[in-house]
Design a protein around this motif. Sequence first.
Motif, PDB file in Angstrom:
ATOM      1  N   ALA A   8       0.513  -1.171  -0.140  1.00  0.00           N
ATOM      2  CA  ALA A   8      -0.067   0.159  -0.085  1.00  0.00           C
ATOM      3  C   ALA A   8       0.872   1.195  -0.133  1.00  0.00           C
ATOM      4  CB  ALA A   8      -1.158  -0.017   1.151  1.00  0.00           C
ATOM      5  N   PRO A   9       0.073   2.400  -0.581  1.00  0.00           N
ATOM      6  CA  PRO A   9       0.898   3.473  -0.355  1.00  0.00           C
ATOM      7  C   PRO A   9       0.853   4.218   1.151  1.00  0.00           C
ATOM      8  CG  PRO A   9      -1.239   4.029  -1.714  1.00  0.00           C
ATOM      9  CD  PRO A   9      -0.878   2.465  -1.278  1.00  0.00           C
ATOM     10  N   MET A  10       1.662   4.380   1.574  1.00  0.00           N
ATOM     11  CA  MET A  10       1.801   5.075   3.009  1.00  0.00           C
ATOM     12  C   MET A  10       2.677   6.340   3.061  1.00  0.00           C
ATOM     13  SD  MET A  10       0.780   1.883   5.652  1.00  0.00           S
ATOM     14  CE  MET A  10       1.878   0.962   4.814  1.00  0.00           C
ATOM     15  N   LEU A  11       1.931   7.408   3.092  1.00  0.00           N
ATOM     16  CA  LEU A  11       2.889   8.655   3.055  1.00  0.00           C
ATOM     17  C   LEU A  11       3.601   8.606   4.398  1.00  0.00           C
ATOM     18  CD1 LEU A  11       3.076  11.250   1.265  1.00  0.00           C
ATOM     19  CD2 LEU A  11       1.479  12.293   2.927  1.00  0.00           C
ATOM     20  N   PHE A  36       1.162   9.328  -2.457  1.00  0.00           N
ATOM     21  CA  PHE A  36       0.702  10.474  -3.374  1.00  0.00           C
ATOM     22  C   PHE A  36       1.822  11.661  -3.614  1.00  0.00           C
ATOM     23  CE2 PHE A  36      -1.478  11.823   0.600  1.00  0.00           C
ATOM     24  CZ  PHE A  36      -1.050  13.212   0.505  1.00  0.00           C
ATOM     25  N   GLN A  66       1.395   7.843  -7.741  1.00  0.00           N
ATOM     26  CA  GLN A  66       0.013   8.089  -7.349  1.00  0.00           C
ATOM     27  C   GLN A  66       0.014   9.771  -7.348  1.00  0.00           C
ATOM     28  OE1 GLN A  66      -1.739   8.339  -3.240  1.00  0.00           O
ATOM     29  NE2 GLN A  66      -3.168   6.443  -4.046  1.00  0.00           N
ATOM     30  N   ASN A  93      -5.550   9.519  -6.668  1.00  0.00           N
ATOM     31  CA  ASN A  93      -5.958   9.255  -5.174  1.00  0.00           C
ATOM     32  C   ASN A  93      -7.265  10.032  -4.806  1.00  0.00           C
ATOM     33  OD1 ASN A  93      -6.437   9.927  -2.255  1.00  0.00           O
ATOM     34  ND2 ASN A  93      -4.282   9.551  -1.813  1.00  0.00           N
ATOM     35  N   LYS A 135      -7.819   5.058  -6.667  1.00  0.00           N
ATOM     36  CA  LYS A 135      -7.968   4.416  -5.055  1.00  0.00           C
ATOM     37  C   LYS A 135      -8.784   5.277  -4.578  1.00  0.00           C
ATOM     38  CE  LYS A 135      -4.987   2.969  -1.503  1.00  0.00           C
ATOM     39  NZ  LYS A 135      -5.528   3.696  -0.386  1.00  0.00           N
ATOM     40  N   HIS A 164     -10.710   1.008  -0.412  1.00  0.00           N
ATOM     41  CA  HIS A 164     -10.524   0.703   1.023  1.00  0.00           C
ATOM     42  C   HIS A 164     -11.821   1.117   1.729  1.00  0.00           C
ATOM     43  CE1 HIS A 164      -8.874   2.689   5.041  1.00  0.00           C
ATOM     44  NE2 HIS A 164      -9.395   1.616   5.312  1.00  0.00           N
ATOM     45  N   TYR A 172      -8.877   6.169  10.235  1.00  0.00           N
ATOM     46  CA  TYR A 172      -8.319   4.669  10.117  1.00  0.00           C
ATOM     47  C   TYR A 172      -9.180   4.107  11.234  1.00  0.00           C
ATOM     48  CZ  TYR A 172      -5.336   6.576   6.630  1.00  0.00           C
ATOM     49  OH  TYR A 172      -4.857   7.019   5.523  1.00  0.00           O
ATOM     50  N   SER A 195      -8.116  -3.159  -0.285  1.00  0.00           N
ATOM     51  CA  SER A 195      -7.366  -2.532   0.706  1.00  0.00           C
ATOM     52  C   SER A 195      -8.073  -2.255   1.980  1.00  0.00           C
ATOM     53  CB  SER A 195      -6.760  -1.231   0.040  1.00  0.00           C
ATOM     54  OG  SER A 195      -6.170  -0.443   1.120  1.00  0.00           O
ATOM     55  N   GLY A 196      -7.369  -2.672   3.084  1.00  0.00           N
ATOM     56  CA  GLY A 196      -7.841  -2.520   4.448  1.00  0.00           C
ATOM     57  C   GLY A 196      -8.031  -3.654   5.453  1.00  0.00           C
ATOM     58  N   ASP A 197      -7.142  -3.539   6.560  1.00  0.00           N
ATOM     59  CA  ASP A 197      -7.162  -4.478   7.608  1.00  0.00           C
ATOM     60  C   ASP A 197      -6.617  -5.983   7.204  1.00  0.00           C
ATOM     61  OD1 ASP A 197      -7.652  -2.323   9.236  1.00  0.00           O
ATOM     62  OD2 ASP A 197      -9.753  -3.131   9.786  1.00  0.00           O
ATOM     63  N   GLY A 219      -1.300  -2.634   3.993  1.00  0.00           N
ATOM     64  CA  GLY A 219      -0.698  -1.306   4.575  1.00  0.00           C
ATOM     65  C   GLY A 219      -0.072  -1.621   5.891  1.00  0.00           C
ATOM     66  N   ARG A 220      -0.744  -1.104   6.806  1.00  0.00           N
ATOM     67  CA  ARG A 220      -0.180  -0.941   8.026  1.00  0.00           C
ATOM     68  C   ARG A 220       0.427  -2.417   8.599  1.00  0.00           C
ATOM     69  NH1 ARG A 220      -5.385   1.696  10.660  1.00  0.00           N
ATOM     70  NH2 ARG A 220      -6.039   0.201   8.992  1.00  0.00           N
TER      71      ARG A 220
HETATM   72  C1  LIG Z   1       0.162   6.610   7.779  1.00  0.00           C
HETATM   73  C2  LIG Z   1      -0.519   6.438   6.371  1.00  0.00           C
HETATM   74  C3  LIG Z   1      -0.282   6.938   5.125  1.00  0.00           C
HETATM   75  C4  LIG Z   1      -1.150   6.675   4.271  1.00  0.00           C
HETATM   76  N1  LIG Z   1      -0.798   7.285   2.742  1.00  0.00           N
HETATM   77  C5  LIG Z   1      -1.489   6.971   1.644  1.00  0.00           C
HETATM   78  C6  LIG Z   1      -1.091   7.534   0.651  1.00  0.00           C
HETATM   79  O1  LIG Z   1      -0.446   8.356   0.280  1.00  0.00           O
HETATM   80  N2  LIG Z   1      -2.056   7.405  -0.567  1.00  0.00           N
HETATM   81  C7  LIG Z   1      -3.030   6.375  -0.403  1.00  0.00           C
HETATM   82  O2  LIG Z   1      -3.838   6.146  -1.395  1.00  0.00           O
HETATM   83  N3  LIG Z   1      -3.249   5.718   0.997  1.00  0.00           N
HETATM   84  C8  LIG Z   1      -2.462   5.963   2.048  1.00  0.00           C
HETATM   85  N4  LIG Z   1      -3.164   5.653   2.987  1.00  0.00           N
HETATM   86  C9  LIG Z   1      -3.959   4.431   2.946  1.00  0.00           C
HETATM   87  C10 LIG Z   1      -3.450   3.058   2.802  1.00  0.00           C
HETATM   88  O3  LIG Z   1      -2.964   2.912   1.536  1.00  0.00           O
HETATM   89  C11 LIG Z   1      -4.502   2.077   2.954  1.00  0.00           C
HETATM   90  O4  LIG Z   1      -5.360   2.144   1.947  1.00  0.00           O
HETATM   91  C12 LIG Z   1      -5.151   1.981   4.406  1.00  0.00           C
HETATM   92  O5  LIG Z   1      -4.398   2.063   5.387  1.00  0.00           O
HETATM   93  C13 LIG Z   1      -6.025   0.711   4.752  1.00  0.00           C
HETATM   94  O6  LIG Z   1      -5.231  -0.580   4.625  1.00  0.00           O
HETATM   95  P1  LIG Z   1      -4.600  -1.009   5.941  1.00  0.00           P
HETATM   96  O7  LIG Z   1      -5.489  -1.534   6.970  1.00  0.00           O
HETATM   97  O8  LIG Z   1      -3.848  -2.364   5.125  1.00  0.00           O
HETATM   98  O9  LIG Z   1      -3.510  -0.026   6.376  1.00  0.00           O
HETATM   99  C14 LIG Z   1      -2.250   5.514   4.168  1.00  0.00           C
HETATM  100  C15 LIG Z   1      -2.440   4.999   5.296  1.00  0.00           C
HETATM  101  C16 LIG Z   1      -1.564   5.327   6.445  1.00  0.00           C
HETATM  102  C17 LIG Z   1      -1.678   4.811   7.866  1.00  0.00           C
END
Ligand SMILES: Cc1cc2nc3c(=O)[nH]c(=O)nc-3n(C[C@H](O)[C@H](O)[C@H](O)COP(=O)(O)O)c2cc1C
Length: 322
Positions: A8-11, A36, A66, A93, A135, A164, A172, A195-197, A219-220
């Motif tokens: 997953a993308p996570m900034l 992104f 993204q 996004n 997304k 998600h 979240y 995407s999610g959990d 992701g997380r």
């Molecule tokens: C710290 C953080 C930063 C994130 N940054 C982005 C991002 O840049 N672009 C995006 O589409 N989603 C972003 N997400 C959302 C995740 O990509 C993902 O869709 C969401 O956390 C749910 O999935 P997970 O439960 O597997 O974490 C971010 C989530 C977190 C927690």
Amino acid sequence: MIKTLYMAPMLVYTDNTFREVYFRHFSGFDRAVAPFIVVAENSRYRKKSLQSLLPSLHEAIPVEPQILSKDPDACAALANLLEDAGFKSVNINMACPADAVVNKGRGSGFLPHPERVQDFLASVIPKIRLPLSVKVRTGLYSHREIEALIPVFNTFPLSEVIVHPRLGVDKYEGPVDLEAMKSVAATLKHPLVFSGDVSRRTWIDFSSSFKEVERWMIGRELLRDPFLPEDIRAYERGEADRLREIVPLNRERKNRLRDYHDDLLDTLGKKINRQEALVGKMKSYWQYLEALFPGREAEMEEMKRILHLDEYNIWVNKLFKE
Ligand SMILES: Cc1cc2nc3c(=O)[nH]c(=O)nc-3n(C[C@H](O)[C@H](O)[C@H](O)COP(=O)(O)O)c2cc1C
């Protein structure tokens, strides 16, 4: 059905440096979506800032950049720059729930307005050559929003839709809404990415409830449990016990985690000059990694007060030794 696993993308977390290190130590992912890039006004990007945001073309797996924007011209201009830089596809996004983003009508600020999504995609798509994916969340205020968006997505040639199933206003928190996801899976014509959990506790339930879904994003949980993608792969190949709980870590995994940690610290250290900033960055990863060290809460509290690298190194040595 062979599953495709996406990082997953996570900034702040899954940036170039993280991915470079992660893929030296763990396997299992097929693709990644990068955090992104905010479009610049007048499409004027400082080369250096773009370089630090851009995925590298030489990463271990394909990485899709993204874009976060509500301006179709600026978005198309950036997508075309990304094409010139060698990327093969791009993601938009429409999911980010941050107030500063939503209030400007970007990210999940799009979701209550299917007509804006329609106009945006109708304007961007003819201006770009790269395949486009989006997304989304299942809504900003209500899961009903996605029901109005799916017919819009179905009219455009999207390469996939990453969903998600949480509301933007829930950020979240709370459980993912599997009913909302079911309705997406039943109506979306494009490939769906879940995407999610996704975790070792949810995989069996999620993947058997969504047998038709081939693409899964983590992701997380990949930050908490970096072994997860390779364990899902092994489970899917028939090694039934690979999804069992892995804490406390056995010696082999503890050693692998230590190598990964040391590589991350070392690689980040070459890019971040200020010691406090480097330690701060490592602490942000520990917010997640601490899940692998149950019963060590006191030490995790202690770590939060550390500012200097030498103290941090002593702390890490102690944590891994015991
Ligand atoms: C710290 C953080 C930063 C994130 N940054 C982005 C991002 O840049 N672009 C995006 O589409 N989603 C972003 N997400 C959302 C995740 O990509 C993902 O869709 C969401 O956390 C749910 O999935 P997970 O439960 O597997 O974490 C971010 C989530 C977190 C927690």
